[in-house]
Write a protein that holds these residues in place. Structure first.
Motif: not given
Length: 173
Positions: A43-53
């Motif tokens: 979940a946190r990794r997906l949040a990091e991907i979302a912030v970067g995108l």
């Protein structure tokens, strides 16, 4: 048309932006990867991907989003991770009112190299040639993202009728 190509992944999500239209050579706007920390939970990794995108969307203001369609792989965990990252990318594009289109790997390879069976090295070489770069972008995820954007620009975004209709409706506003 400014197209953001996304090669989804949980560890490395390739991103590439080109400007181009059907019948004209595309030009490179930007290329890179969005990374997540493998030590974090999913979940946190997906949040990091979302912030970067989100940063890529904010910085480059794409008009369309092209995402690699997830296909079956031998490693089920890898497919799930890729599908989750793909969903995050699609959601960000959709929330911004952009047409989001999914392209299969073989569709992208055929558009860029002329063969749906091309390997990663051939795709990278053709991306470099099309965009007049001195070398293929690294890592391969970045080159794949550019290939997605090129494929979408050359096809005019019409591989997805819904996305084309949505773009048409927005242009009339």
């Amino acid at each position: 048309m400014r197209v953001l190509g996304i090669d989804p992944g949980l560890t490395r999500c390739g991103v590439g932006i080109v400007e181009g239209t059907v019948g004209r050579p595309p030009t490179l706007v930007a290329v890179g990867v969005v990374r997540s920390d493998p030590a974090l939970d999913v979940a946190r990794r997906l949040a990091e991907i979302a912030v970067g995108l989100e940063e890529w969307f904010d910085t480059y203001s794409p008009e369309a989003v092209a995402i690699e369609r997830v296909f079956a792989q031998h490693n089920l965990g890898s497919v799930i991770d890729t599908a989750q990252a793909s969903g995050v990318a699609a959601l960000i594009g959709a929330r911004r009112g952009l047409p989001v289109t999914f392209h299969t790997p073989s569709e992208v390879k055929a558009a860029v190299t002329g063969s749906g069976n091309a390997d990663k090295a051939q795709v990278g070489a053709m991306v470099a040639r099309i965009l007049k770069l001195s070398a293929p972008p690294k890592p391969a995820d970045a080159a794949d993202a550019l290939a997605l954007a090129i494929c979408h620009a050359w096809r005019g975004g019409h591989t997805n009728r819904y996305a084309a209709a949505a773009a048409e409706a927005r242009s009339r506003r």
